[in-house]
Structures are given as C-alpha cells and as structure tokens.
Enzyme design. Structure first.
Site, PDB file in Angstrom:
ATOM      1  N   GLU A 137      23.799  -6.958 -13.659  1.00  0.00           N
ATOM      2  CA  GLU A 137      25.141  -7.521 -14.799  1.00  0.00           C
ATOM      3  C   GLU A 137      25.455  -5.940 -14.458  1.00  0.00           C
ATOM      4  O   GLU A 137      26.417  -5.193 -14.390  1.00  0.00           O
ATOM      5  CB  GLU A 137      25.209  -7.741 -16.332  1.00  0.00           C
ATOM      6  CG  GLU A 137      24.829  -9.183 -15.911  1.00  0.00           C
ATOM      7  CD  GLU A 137      24.594  -9.695 -17.348  1.00  0.00           C
ATOM      8  OE1 GLU A 137      25.661 -10.691 -18.203  1.00  0.00           O
ATOM      9  OE2 GLU A 137      23.674  -9.315 -18.370  1.00  0.00           O
TER      10      GLU A 137
ATOM     11  N   GLU B 263      18.427 -15.570 -17.591  1.00  0.00           N
ATOM     12  CA  GLU B 263      18.569 -15.820 -18.731  1.00  0.00           C
ATOM     13  C   GLU B 263      17.936 -17.035 -19.409  1.00  0.00           C
ATOM     14  O   GLU B 263      17.535 -17.670 -20.924  1.00  0.00           O
ATOM     15  CB  GLU B 263      19.908 -15.112 -19.518  1.00  0.00           C
ATOM     16  CG  GLU B 263      19.267 -13.618 -20.195  1.00  0.00           C
ATOM     17  CD  GLU B 263      20.317 -12.711 -17.862  1.00  0.00           C
ATOM     18  OE1 GLU B 263      19.985 -11.900 -18.592  1.00  0.00           O
ATOM     19  OE2 GLU B 263      19.997 -13.611 -17.000  1.00  0.00           O
TER      20      GLU B 263
END
Length: 261
Positions: free
Chosen positions: A112, A132
């Site tokens: 990210e 995640e």
C-alpha cells in the site's frame, strides 16, 4: 541520527527517503509519524521537487504493519501521523512526484505504501502480497486502490486469497512501471528523479490535483473545475511566470528554465 528508522539524503531538488528498520522495515506508530513529518517537510519545501522512497537492505522494502509493535501495545487504529500509515497514504496536498524504489518484499501495508507513490520501480527479485486476509483483518487502503489500478477480478483475487506474486506479474497488470536488476535499482530511480526534477513543478502540481479531484467525478464536471480555475494549483499555473516561460521557450526553440513561480 544514525539510529533513526527513517534516513534521508538530499541532492539538489531530490529527496531520498529510506525506511531502515531491521530486520524487515516494518512500520510501527512511531515510525509512521516520523515518515509523515519527513514527507510533510518535503511537501512544504519549495526547493524540493521529487522524492524517492525505498527500503534499507536487499530483502525487504516493507512488510507493512509491525505486528510485534502491536503486541507491545500499538493499536492498529492508533495515531499514524500527519500522512496516515507510512507518511504519504493520506498526505493532504501532496502535489510533488514520488517514486517508489521497491528493493525486496512489499506486502500488506508495504505494498500500500508503494502504491501511494506516483511511479514504482522494482528490483527483479521483489515479491508482493496482501496477506491481511490470513490474519483476519482487511487491507483497507488496497481494497480502495487496487481495483482502480488493475482489472477488478485480479484485484479481488489478490485481496481475497492473499497470494504472492512476482514483479513480472505485477508489471503485466500495470501495477509497476519498470523491473530492473537489484544493483541498478537506485541508479534508475535517481535517473528518473533527475528527469522529473528538471521539469515544470507547477505543472506536476496541477496534474496531481487534477487526478485526485477527477477520480470520482464525471468528466465534464472535472473539466469545468479545471477550465474555471477552481483548482488552486491550476489557478496558480495559469497565472505563473512558468506558463509564459514555456511558451517563450517553444517560440525561441530553447529549453525552458522553470522557476516554480
């Protein structure tokens, strides 16, 4: 200080920012806040035009959130600092180009972070993932950004499975710009940064604000704001010396001299 997890090197109008937090360059709240301070200073310094973000060492760019820090009391929804996680994801009015030089593993929040840059160059051994899902949480920023960057079904596969993928797949989907040998990564990043630093900073600022503003706008609405000079950077550009310099340089068949004003 040599023990800081965020090291900087400045050369002319270029700032190199290195996330150097052994063993893996994971980001805790303190490091994120420090990165935000560094990038806020970069944003606000009129003499700086381009930044490079990379990781220390050869194995990790950044694996994202520091789970050990979380175990020691860092809250996942804590104070990440002025720019959000990693210093640039939510930095307001970041109107200067940022290049991510991915030197190794970039997963979770590290991917990210790279996606928050304007261009991504990666060493040929770099790998990526959004794992995640495997730890029962959500890759929040990637869930917003990734389906807008690459085909929807591929983005959803990566988000829903957390699988790893290499630089060649990443480049194939258009997620990164270039793949280079590890020993050429920083040389190439600096070459690109120098090219950008020689360009018109007011135009770069206008491009970045237009892109942000238009992301969720209808075409004509976005164009009306541009032509009506409703965007600050566009208004500054159209009234600038650089705007006239560009026209004069073209007419005189010479390279323009950009002053950023």
């Amino acid at each position: 200080m040599s023990d800081t997890p965020v090291k900087t090197r400045r050369e002319g109008a270029i700032l190199e920012v290195t996330l150097d937090r052994p063993k893996a360059n994971a980001i805790d709240l303190k490091t994120s806040r420090l990165m935000g301070e560094v990038f806020a200073d970069f944003r606000d310094d009129p003499d700086l035009r381009v930044a490079i973000i990379t990781g220390g060492g050869e194995k990790f760019f950044c694996p994202g959130w520091d789970l050990k820090g979380a175990a020691d009391g860092d809250a996942v929804d804590g104070d990440y600092g002025v720019g959000g996680f990693g210093g640039i994801q939510e930095m307001r009015d970041m109107n200067k180009p940022i290049i991510a030089a991915v030197n190794g593993i970039a997963c979770g929040g590290g991917l990210e972070l790279a996606m928050s840059a304007d261009m991504i160059i990666a060493a040929d051994h770099a790998t990526f993932a959004l794992p995640e899902i495997r730890s029962g949480t959500v890759a929040d920023a990637a869930s917003v950004k990734l389906p807008k960057r690459i085909p929807y079904h591929i983005a959803m596969e990566l988000l829903l499975t957390g699988r790893w993928f290499d630089v060649h797949e990443a480049k194939g989907w258009g997620l990164i710009n270039e793949v280079v040998a590890p020993d050429q990564l920083m040389e190439r990043a600096w070459e690109l940064a120098r090219l950008l630093a020689s360009g018109p900073p007011l135009v770069y600022a206008a491009i970045k604000e237009i892109v942000r503003d238009a992301e969720d706008s209808k075409f004509q609405d976005a164009m009306n704001r541009i032509t009506g000079r409703q965007l600050r950077t566009v208004d500054v550009l159209y009234a600038s010396e650089d705007q006239m310099e560009g026209a004069r340089a073209f007419a005189e068949k010479r390279d323009p001299v950009w002053k950023g004003k």
